[in-house]
Design a protein around this motif. Structure first.
Motif, PDB file in Angstrom:
ATOM      1  N   ILE A   1      26.167  -8.118   6.611  1.00  0.00           N
ATOM      2  CA  ILE A   1      27.244  -7.123   6.593  1.00  0.00           C
ATOM      3  C   ILE A   1      27.974  -7.123   7.929  1.00  0.00           C
ATOM      4  O   ILE A   1      27.362  -6.909   8.979  1.00  0.00           O
ATOM      5  CB  ILE A   1      26.716  -5.700   6.299  1.00  0.00           C
ATOM      6  N   ASP A   2      29.279  -7.380   7.883  1.00  0.00           N
ATOM      7  CA  ASP A   2      30.106  -7.243   9.076  1.00  0.00           C
ATOM      8  C   ASP A   2      30.550  -5.779   9.122  1.00  0.00           C
ATOM      9  O   ASP A   2      31.395  -5.351   8.347  1.00  0.00           O
ATOM     10  CB  ASP A   2      31.319  -8.176   8.986  1.00  0.00           C
ATOM     11  N   GLY A   3      29.940  -5.039  10.043  1.00  0.00           N
ATOM     12  CA  GLY A   3      30.250  -3.612  10.135  1.00  0.00           C
ATOM     13  C   GLY A   3      30.761  -3.257  11.511  1.00  0.00           C
ATOM     14  O   GLY A   3      30.423  -2.211  12.066  1.00  0.00           O
TER      15      GLY A   3
ATOM     16  N   VAL B   1      27.628  -5.243  14.456  1.00  0.00           N
ATOM     17  CA  VAL B   1      28.338  -4.001  14.780  1.00  0.00           C
ATOM     18  C   VAL B   1      28.744  -4.021  16.254  1.00  0.00           C
ATOM     19  O   VAL B   1      28.127  -4.700  17.070  1.00  0.00           O
ATOM     20  CB  VAL B   1      27.452  -2.770  14.432  1.00  0.00           C
ATOM     21  N   ASP B   2      29.805  -3.281  16.557  1.00  0.00           N
ATOM     22  CA  ASP B   2      30.286  -3.164  17.940  1.00  0.00           C
ATOM     23  C   ASP B   2      29.991  -1.777  18.486  1.00  0.00           C
ATOM     24  O   ASP B   2      30.254  -0.781  17.804  1.00  0.00           O
ATOM     25  CB  ASP B   2      31.811  -3.355  17.992  1.00  0.00           C
ATOM     26  N   GLY B   3      29.502  -1.710  19.736  1.00  0.00           N
ATOM     27  CA  GLY B   3      29.481  -0.426  20.432  1.00  0.00           C
ATOM     28  C   GLY B   3      30.895  -0.093  20.913  1.00  0.00           C
ATOM     29  O   GLY B   3      31.314   1.057  20.897  1.00  0.00           O
ATOM     30  N   HIS B   4      31.638  -1.138  21.305  1.00  0.00           N
ATOM     31  CA  HIS B   4      32.929  -0.889  21.970  1.00  0.00           C
ATOM     32  C   HIS B   4      34.065  -0.455  21.036  1.00  0.00           C
ATOM     33  O   HIS B   4      35.176  -0.216  21.497  1.00  0.00           O
ATOM     34  CB  HIS B   4      33.351  -2.069  22.847  1.00  0.00           C
ATOM     35  N   LYS B   5      33.809  -0.365  19.746  1.00  0.00           N
ATOM     36  CA  LYS B   5      34.852   0.173  18.862  1.00  0.00           C
ATOM     37  C   LYS B   5      34.551   1.652  18.613  1.00  0.00           C
ATOM     38  O   LYS B   5      34.722   2.464  19.499  1.00  0.00           O
ATOM     39  CB  LYS B   5      34.933  -0.658  17.581  1.00  0.00           C
ATOM     40  N   THR B   6      34.057   1.965  17.417  1.00  0.00           N
ATOM     41  CA  THR B   6      33.896   3.367  17.023  1.00  0.00           C
ATOM     42  C   THR B   6      33.007   4.192  17.958  1.00  0.00           C
ATOM     43  O   THR B   6      33.235   5.386  18.140  1.00  0.00           O
ATOM     44  CB  THR B   6      33.319   3.415  15.590  1.00  0.00           C
TER      45      THR B   6
HETATM   46  C1  LIG Z   1      36.773  -6.342  15.606  1.00  0.00           C
HETATM   47  C2  LIG Z   1      36.120  -6.918  14.426  1.00  0.00           C
HETATM   48  C3  LIG Z   1      35.383  -8.116  14.515  1.00  0.00           C
HETATM   49  C4  LIG Z   1      35.301  -8.910  15.784  1.00  0.00           C
HETATM   50  O1  LIG Z   1      34.635  -8.163  16.770  1.00  0.00           O
HETATM   51  P1  LIG Z   1      34.825  -8.482  18.323  1.00  0.00           P
HETATM   52  O2  LIG Z   1      34.030  -7.405  18.983  1.00  0.00           O
HETATM   53  O3  LIG Z   1      36.290  -8.387  18.585  1.00  0.00           O
HETATM   54  O4  LIG Z   1      34.289  -9.833  18.577  1.00  0.00           O
HETATM   55  C5  LIG Z   1      34.748  -8.569  13.384  1.00  0.00           C
HETATM   56  N1  LIG Z   1      34.823  -7.904  12.216  1.00  0.00           N
HETATM   57  C6  LIG Z   1      35.524  -6.749  12.083  1.00  0.00           C
HETATM   58  C7  LIG Z   1      35.543  -6.056  10.764  1.00  0.00           C
HETATM   59  C8  LIG Z   1      36.189  -6.218  13.194  1.00  0.00           C
HETATM   60  O5  LIG Z   1      36.867  -5.070  13.079  1.00  0.00           O
END
Ligand SMILES: *Cc1c(COP(=O)(O)O)cnc(C)c1O
Length: 461
Positions: free
Chosen positions: A263-265, A292-297
């Motif tokens: 899952i790309d979350g 998942v990213d910490g640096h987004k949401t």
């Molecule tokens: C931003 C994003 C990515 C890539 O993440 P990075 O932190 O920019 O490498 C992958 N999948 C989704 C759904 C995203 O929003």
């Protein structure tokens, strides 16, 4: 004075740190009034950096001066409340604070031996993340630069496991002559997934794309027959609509078939931390890996991607390329879970952000993104804009009567520098895409944004 003596003086006098700090404070104080996107003049001034590498050493104070004078003005107001581009997210103050402190530590985060504190905080974050996302106990986490690297790590683990189950050790035998594995992906996966599949040697032409519905969710009725050779890629948070796949139903089928689900979350997985939005992530625990990213949401500073993987052996084997499960020390060795060796001790900011917000703070902050997104959609709709998506999370897709008008409005807004949002394309139509994911965004910011949109639209006539 030798260069070493000079640096020793800079380190002990600390003048340059005070200087950097005062510039940073000035930046923070100006954040709500600065251009959200730098002006043409300020971008023009970046030419100052086009200089040949000097023969002699330079003054540290002048370097920091130059960066502030020309660099600060050519930044986007990421830290403010009206930057809505891509899915970038703001930064929780305590995380910026611990980043300053830990930057001075300059730890190599690869091994327990090169940074016991980083090893400890990675271990703590791993536990906390499993709690927030409600993932199985055996899940392990790797701390990488972003979701692109997290996707790579998850897919490389999947590749290792699927081939291994077919009696093929990919690390030793490689791609040539390997048995066939089948890759199924949501047709609207993020570009980083396509890039990763290409890098892994699967070939874009060999991917079976599964169509999505009008909301950008994978169509359950088009889910193909899966088996133990299958890798299925889903998403929590469509980059356009913010929609979530039906994980519960899809993963149940995949698990019965013995397929691997990734899952790309990147930004969407955090919906799990909101009481009113966690229904969106129902069933994610049935997947095999999550990025998942910490640096987004979550609003950690940049450089905070996380791979979570239920199959520790597959992840570690794939990333160590040794074919076996090696434990380096009794303690956690971060390099086992990432493609990198030397790396920033990036889990420190993640730890600070999660500890600071706590479950309640995360719930409040993330739920607020949704509330603001709904406010924006309602306000724009009342002002005659067309909202193209169902606002289930933090993304809003906006259009005018026709593409020409949409593009005109988008350009007008972008050049106003009062807020910033990007363009997109949705079902053959030009769209303006807004992502609400900074803790700084207030109700007033949204009201102001609605006025900026309305003014831009009025200037059409
Ligand atoms: C931003 C994003 C990515 C890539 O993440 P990075 O932190 O920019 O490498 C992958 N999948 C989704 C759904 C995203 O929003």
């Amino acid at each position: 004075m030798s260069i070493q003596q000079q640096m020793r003086t800079e380190l002990s006098k600390k003048k340059i740190f005070d200087q950097a700090r005062s510039f940073a404070y000035e930046y923070i104080d100006g954040i709500e009034h600065m251009d959200v996107f730098p002006s043409k003049e300020n971008i023009e001034r970046l030419k100052t950096f086009d200089e040949p590498l000097s023969d002699k050493s330079s003054s540290a104070e002048e370097i920091i001066d130059q960066l502030h004078e020309f660099g600060s003005k050519a930044t986007i107001a990421q830290l403010g409340g009206r930057y809505f581009g891509f899915v970038n997210g703001g930064a929780v103050p305590v995380a910026l604070g611990v980043k300053w402190l830990s930057d001075v530590w300059d730890q190599c985060g690869g091994l327990y031996l090169t940074s016991p504190i980083n090893s400890k905080l990675e271990q703590v974050c791993e536990q906390w993340l499993k709690t927030v996302f409600n993932l199985p106990m055996e899940t392990v986490a790797g701390f990488v630069s972003g979701t692109s690297m997290a996707n790579l790590s998850g897919l490389v683990a999947a590749r290792f496991r699927l081939f291994k189950n077919l009696g093929w050790d990919i690390n030793v035998k490689g791609i040539n002559g390997a048995p066939e594995i089948k890759i199924f992906a949501h047709e609207q996966v993020h570009a980083s997934i396509k890039k990763t599949l290409a890098m892994l040697g699967f070939g874009i032409e060999n991917i079976h794309w599964i169509p999505s519905d009008t909301h950008g969710k994978l169509r359950l009725d088009r889910l193909p027959e899966l088996d133990h050779r299958s890798l299925l890629i889903l998403q929590a948070g469509n980059v356009n609509t913010g929609s979530f796949d039906d994980f519960d139903a899809i993963c149940s089928q995949a698990n019965k078939a013995g397929a691997w689900v990734h899952i790309d979350g990147a930004f969407g997985l955090w919906a799990a931390a909101s009481k009113s939005l966690s229904y969106l992530t129902k069933g994610i625990e049935k997947a095999s890996s999550w990025a998942v990213d910490g640096h987004k949401t979550l609003n950690t500073p940049y450089d905070s991607g996380i791979i979570l993987c239920k199959d520790a052996e597959a992840l570690i084997s794939a990333l160590q390329a040794s074919g076996e499960y090696i434990t380096y020390s009794e303690q956690r060795d971060p390099l086992l879970y990432t493609p990198e060796l030397s790396k920033r001790s990036r889990a420190i900011e993640l730890w600070a952000t999660m500890k600071y917000l706590g479950k309640e703070g995360m719930n409040t902050m993330i739920t607020e993104f949704h509330t603001r997104a709904k406010q924006l959609a309602e306000g724009l709709s009342e002002s005659g804009f067309i909202i193209l998506n169902e606002v289930v999370f933090n993304q809003v897709l906006i259009a005018c009567e026709n593409d020409q008008q949409t593009n005109f409005v988008l350009n007008t807004i972008q050049s106003s520098s009062q807020c910033w949002c990007g363009g997109s394309n949705w079902q053959g139509k030009s769209a303006i895409r807004i992502s609400i994911c900074s803790w700084m965004t207030t109700k007033e910011d949204i009201n102001k944004t609605i006025s900026i949109f309305t003014e831009a639209k009025n200037s059409l006539y």
